[in-house]
Design a protein around this motif. Structure first.
Motif, short mmCIF file in Angstrom:
data_model
loop_
_atom_site.label_atom_id
_atom_site.label_comp_id
_atom_site.label_asym_id
_atom_site.label_seq_id
_atom_site.Cartn_x
_atom_site.Cartn_y
_atom_site.Cartn_z
N LYS A 145 -6.40 -13.49 -23.97
CA LYS A 145 -5.14 -13.42 -23.23
C LYS A 145 -5.29 -12.71 -21.90
O LYS A 145 -4.41 -12.81 -21.04
CB LYS A 145 -4.09 -12.69 -24.09
CG LYS A 145 -3.65 -13.49 -25.31
CD LYS A 145 -2.59 -12.77 -26.09
CE LYS A 145 -2.14 -13.58 -27.30
NZ LYS A 145 -1.11 -12.88 -28.09
N LEU A 146 -6.42 -11.99 -21.73
CA LEU A 146 -6.66 -11.31 -20.46
C LEU A 146 -7.30 -12.23 -19.45
O LEU A 146 -7.73 -11.77 -18.38
CB LEU A 146 -7.56 -10.09 -20.69
CG LEU A 146 -7.01 -9.02 -21.65
CD1 LEU A 146 -8.06 -7.96 -21.89
CD2 LEU A 146 -5.74 -8.40 -21.09
N GLY A 147 -7.43 -13.52 -19.79
CA GLY A 147 -8.10 -14.44 -18.88
C GLY A 147 -7.44 -14.51 -17.52
O GLY A 147 -8.11 -14.49 -16.48
N SER A 148 -6.12 -14.58 -17.50
CA SER A 148 -5.41 -14.67 -16.21
C SER A 148 -5.57 -13.38 -15.42
O SER A 148 -5.78 -13.41 -14.19
CB SER A 148 -3.93 -14.96 -16.46
OG SER A 148 -3.77 -16.17 -17.15
N VAL A 149 -5.49 -12.24 -16.12
CA VAL A 149 -5.67 -10.96 -15.43
C VAL A 149 -7.09 -10.87 -14.86
O VAL A 149 -7.29 -10.44 -13.72
CB VAL A 149 -5.40 -9.79 -16.40
CG1 VAL A 149 -5.65 -8.45 -15.71
CG2 VAL A 149 -3.98 -9.86 -16.93
N GLY A 150 -8.07 -11.27 -15.69
CA GLY A 150 -9.45 -11.24 -15.21
C GLY A 150 -9.66 -12.15 -14.01
O GLY A 150 -10.44 -11.84 -13.11
N LEU A 151 -8.94 -13.28 -14.01
CA LEU A 151 -9.07 -14.21 -12.88
C LEU A 151 -8.55 -13.57 -11.60
O LEU A 151 -9.18 -13.67 -10.54
CB LEU A 151 -8.29 -15.49 -13.19
CG LEU A 151 -8.30 -16.56 -12.10
CD1 LEU A 151 -9.72 -17.07 -11.89
CD2 LEU A 151 -7.37 -17.71 -12.49
#
Length: 1024
Positions: free
Chosen positions: A332-338
């Motif tokens: 779920k942190l994929g967008s934040v990591g992006l």
């Protein structure tokens, strides 16, 4: 500062414009679109247009896992599943909430598409899916053809496997009903996020293979670059930028291997989905971390440490979450990591752009790196958000960045190395100046200093009359002080000659006798007519633990010194062992040394007296250097002599006899690193034969087993047949027994018989071209080289051996031998070709046959035969030029005989300019005419016509021999071409070779099967 910011913003805008244009091009709708769950491909030509994407509106059944049976109107009482709506594919299904549908990223659903095709019965189609998150089953026309994991209604029932694949099926009819069950409970995106391709089998397979190869090449590229820079860092640990860049490349390598075609899953298909996802995400975050560290290390004045602390903290948290939490949490942190990755890469691009604007070293490479990073980030964002997949652009940008930064670091390294080279050269220059100053000053000061000492000594002896006791005391002090100063100058000179004590000994166990014999061999040659006998009293089981090169230098100085002062008699080398030391003595029958000189002769610039120095010359450095070398080994050196009766120099070095006895290996010899590589597989026998596939046989003679193994390994790759022996005697025995040896590789120092002796024995039987010899030696002084060539060596190679140089020298010597053999072969073939047994036999039979019916014609045939033989056997003209008319007379005699044999089957047409006076090589045209008859017109049952044309064309003579025979097939042309470049026979091969040697051009042959053959020769008139 504002100017720099403006320039950076401009660069960023250009990048986004370029990427936007590329995205628009990639995302442009060039494929048919599905409408309301139906895709019309009846107008799509798969043969011409290739594969198509199944994009558009699909039927969507949320929270239902349906099979083809569920859509059968005859089942379930005619009740069909209730459709949730139409959705766009490809897209992540959490975006469907905008259309009023369930927008959760977790769940399960069924997608359905009806495809109308052209009516092609039995056509095999292929389907390629790239990314369906995260478990699915694929049905086509009621049959399951592919799956990724097991889709279920909850996380317990779902087995996630998300890897690309292709499947093939035969579609009968004109439609395909495609149903895909999808379930996702572990990733922050779900659904069919990437295009699905449909096309003919070969197109789909080609598309898949191209994508896999592309990913493999990119992965391998980053792996090699990363490993290279990490190895560089391990070799020079101070450059941490190499380490960070290498680790960044390795992280990107893993990232690329787990994305796109997921080539990592091909090599490890059993990796669980969650572990695979952790590797994916972790490698991406790690690449960002190492990229930041690399930028900080490479641009310390531009990269702010506080920024690194902020980015480093967020990356540390992300990495910990990836490692410690399950997939549904950290994904779920994929967008934040992006978002974070975007700002990280943007900052690195800014730093590189700032370095470029400040004209830092490698500014153009910095600009390329910055542009590549921006393209990477934009392409990655578009792919993860599901807008469009441009992995090829992202991969290309990563490679561009890696290459640019690799060149940037390499350029830094080269510049640093140049700086070090410059400083080193200056240091070497200053060191040479210092050594020259010490040597020159010492030498110049010794003369006046010794004058002072000698004058003081003469005064003490009463040369100027009697002196008072006080005067004698003062003059004696002057003399003693002068002597001490002379010794000091000698020490300074020794110090400079031995490079300030930087000489490092490379000790190993070596046999003493081979070295002594080698030096005797060299000085025996240098002695010339001097009646001096060299005597070796050494035992062949004496071993010392020394630096081999320095031991050679010690013995060389002592034996050379003995020969220098010995006009006749003998020079003897002997040795005795005493309590772990070997005392080696070199005695001579020369002029001897005065007792008062026995000590000073070991000093620099000292000899046995001025008269000796004037008569024999020299600087007096040899013995002082010898003494220093002996002492470096821990030994000592002394001399015993009586003037007029010769001298005995004795030095001690550590003995290694006990160690050799313990190892039970008399041939023990520690070797260089190249040899140590072969040590685990060393051959133990004294003779080894290695059969190769090549035509050459090479003999190796070396007493060192590791050396033999190294040579065997190197030559086995070249497919040579190799015979390896351990001594010179064994080498001579092999040469006696094996007449097919093409090259001998001989080591210089061997027990019993040195390399010089082996070479001399070989030359007693074989010439330089019959059996070439390559000598292996660590000695390359001029006198060693002269002795080697005087012994009959073709070439020599210094140790340690460099593999490429060894192979090149071997090839050169073998080609030399082959060239000589080829010349001899051609010479013999040329002579033999002038005597043609079959032609003579056929001609005589013709004469006998004709003599029964036409005696006059038989006589004419004999006359023409005699003319033909006279011209053919004219050996004196073999290497000269003859007139064109003489060659034509030979041809006419030959054709007269052939026409008598074949009658009307053979027709000859002459087209010759009568006024031609050109001179040509002998036997150039006649063999071509003979070839035209034998292999041309006589191959036809009805015979044929041979046409001979000799014309003058501007500055050259043009000779054309043509026939209307069956011609030459392509296979025969190929073999004929090989024959023309080889050495078989004297036909076209010999003519081609002679023409190219004289004129630089050969034969021109034109032929087609069934159309005859034409051979053309062009001979410049200027040569004649």
């Amino acid at each position: 500062m504002r100017k720099k910011v403006k320039v950076t913003i401009t660069i960023i805008c250009i990048i986004f414009g370029f990427v936007g244009f590329s995205i628009k091009f990639w995302a442009s709708p060039i494929y048919p679109e599905a409408v309301k769950g139906e895709l019309d491909l009846t107008q799509w030509n798969f043969a011409n247009n290739g594969s198509t994407r199944l994009d558009g509106e699909w039927e969507y059944y949320r929270n239902q896992l349906l099979t083809p049976d569920d859509f059968d109107p005859q089942g379930h009482n005619g009740k069909l599943p209730e459709m949730t709506g139409f959705v766009r594919v490809p897209d992540s299904w959490e975006k469907y909430a905008a259309g009023g549908l369930n927008g959760s990223s977790h769940g399960f659903a069924t997608f359905r598409l009806h495809v109308n095709l052209q009516g092609t019965s039995g056509q095999i189609y292929g389907i390629r899916q790239i990314n369906i998150k995260t478990a699915h089953k694929l049905f086509v026309n009621g049959r399951e053809i592919g799956s990724g994991g097991i889709p279920g209604t909850n996380i317990q029932e779902t087995l996630s496997v998300n890897t690309p694949y292709v499947r093939f099926l035969q579609i009968d009819g004109n439609h395909a009903d495609i149903i895909i069950q999808v379930a996702n409970f572990q990733y922050f995106q779900g659904g069919i996020t990437h295009p699905i391709y449909l096309g003919y089998q070969e197109d789909i397979l080609s598309m898949r293979e191209f994508a896999v190869v592309e990913d493999l090449l990119a992965t391998a590229c980053f792996l090699l670059i990363g490993a290279y820079f990490i190895i560089l860092f391990l070799m020079r640990g101070r450059e941490r930028s190499w380490l960070y860049f290498g680790l960044c490349c390795l992280a990107v390598c893993v990232y690329l291997a787990t994305h796109g075609e997921k080539v990592a899953a091909m090599f490890a298909p059993g990796i669980p989905f969650e572990l695979f996802l952790k590797i994916q995400t972790f490698s991406g975050a790690a690449s960002e971390l190492f990229l930041l560290l690399y930028a900080m290390e490479s641009f310390p004045g531009l990269f702010k440490k506080v920024v690194m602390k902020g980015f480093g903290l967020t990356l540390a948290v992300r990495l910990l979450l990836i490692l410690l939490t399950p997939a549904p949490v950290f994904s779920k942190l994929g967008s934040v990591g992006l978002v974070l990755a975007f700002f990280e890469i943007l900052y690195v691009a800014y730093v590189m752009s700032a370095g470029m604007m400040r004209r830092r070293e490698g500014s153009s490479l910095m600009l390329i790196g910055a542009l590549s990073l921006l393209i990477i980030e934009v392409a990655s964002a578009l792919d993860i958000l599901g807008i469009v997949s441009v992995l090829s652009i992202q991969t290309a940008a990563w490679i561009c960045f890696a290459v640019a930064q690799g060149l940037f670091l390499s350029k830094r390294f080269v510049n640093t190395f140049k700086t070090v080279e410059t400083l080193s050269e200056r240091l070497r220059f200053m060191d040479r100046v210092k050594d020259e100053f010490l040597a020159n000053t010492s030498h110049e000061m010794k003369t006046p200093l010794h004058a002072i000492i000698n004058i003081a000594g003469s005064l003490l002896e009463g040369a100027a009359g009697p002196m008072s006791p006080d005067q004698k005391m003062n003059v004696a002090m002057i003399k003693d002080t002068g002597k001490r100063m002379a010794n000091l100058l000698g020490d300074l000179l020794d110090f400079s000659k031995l490079k300030n004590g930087e000489l490092v000994l490379k000790r190993k166990t070596v046999a003493l006798q081979p070295i002594a014999r080698l030096i005797f061999e060299m000085f025996r040659y240098m002695a010339g007519d001097k009646p001096v006998k060299f005597v070796d009293l050494l035992n062949d089981r004496l071993y010392v633990y020394v630096d081999e090169d320095r031991l050679v230098q010690i013995l060389n100085n002592l034996v050379g010194n003995a020969l220098k002062f010995t006009d006749s008699g003998q020079i003897v080398v002997s040795a005795r062992e005493n309590d772990g030391w070997l005392a080696v003595s070199v005695s001579d029958t020369g002029i001897g040394i005065p007792q008062d000189k026995l000590e000073v002769i070991f000093e620099s610039f000292e000899q046995a007296g001025k008269a000796v120095a004037m008569e024999y010359g020299g600087m007096g450095l040899g013995l002082s250097v010898t003494k220093r070398l002996v002492e470096l080994h821990g030994g000592s050196i002394w001399v015993e002599s009586e003037q007029g009766k010769g001298a005995v120099f004795t030095f001690t070095v550590p003995s290694a006899n006990r160690e050799v006895e313990k190892r039970n290996d008399p041939g023990m010899n520690l070797t260089n690193p190249l040899q140590e590589l072969a040590a685990p597989q060393m051959i133990s026998s004294n003779k080894v034969r290695l059969e190769g596939e090549g035509i050459y046989t090479i003999l190796i003679a070396d007493d060192d087993a590791a050396n033999r193994q190294v040579l065997l390994n190197l030559l086995s790759v070249e497919k040579y047949t190799v015979i390896a022996v351990s001594s010179g005697m064994d080498a001579m025995r092999e040469i006696e027994m094996n007449r097919r040896i093409d090259l001998a590789i001989i080591d210089l120092m061997m027990p019993g018989m040195s390399g010089y002796e082996v070479c001399r024995n070989i030359r007693r039987r074989y010439s330089l071209s019959e059996l070439p010899v390559l000598l292996l030696t660590a000695r390359n002084r001029p006198e060693d080289i002269v002795t080697a060539f005087d012994s009959g060596v073709n070439d020599f190679l210094g140790k340690p051996i460099e593999a490429g140089e060894l192979k090149a020298r071997i090839r050169t010597l073998l080609e030399l031998k082959k060239s000589v053999n080829d010349l001899i072969h051609i010479e013999m073939a040329f002579l033999q070709a002038q005597i043609k047994p079959h032609f003579l036999f056929n001609t005589l039979n013709t004469v006998i046959s004709v003599s029964h019916t036409d005696v006059s014609k038989a006589q004419d045939l004999l006359v023409e035969l005699s003319l033909y033989l006279r011209s053919s056997f004219d050996f004196q003209n073999r290497e000269q030029l003859v007139s064109i008319h003489k060659e034509l007379e030979l041809i006419e005699s030959y054709l007269f005989i052939e026409k008598a044999r074949f009658g009307e089957q053979l027709q000859v047409i002459y087209d010759v300019d009568e006024d031609i006076r050109c001179r040509i090589p002998p036997l150039i045209i006649q063999p071509i005419v003979e070839n035209a008859i034998r292999h041309g017109v006589m191959k036809r049952p009805e015979g044929g016509v041979v046409r001979i044309s000799v014309k003058a064309d501007q500055d050259c003579l043009v000779v054309v021999v043509s026939d209307n025979g069956p011609g030459i097939s392509d296979e025969t042309k190929a073999s004929l071409s090989k024959e023309r470049t080889g050495t078989r026979g004297v036909g076209l091969a010999n003519i081609e070779g002679r023409l190219r040697t004289l004129y630089g051009t050969g034969l021109k042959i034109d032929s087609e099967s069934g159309q005859g053959t034409k051979v053309m020769i062009r001979i410049p008139n200027s040569i004649g």
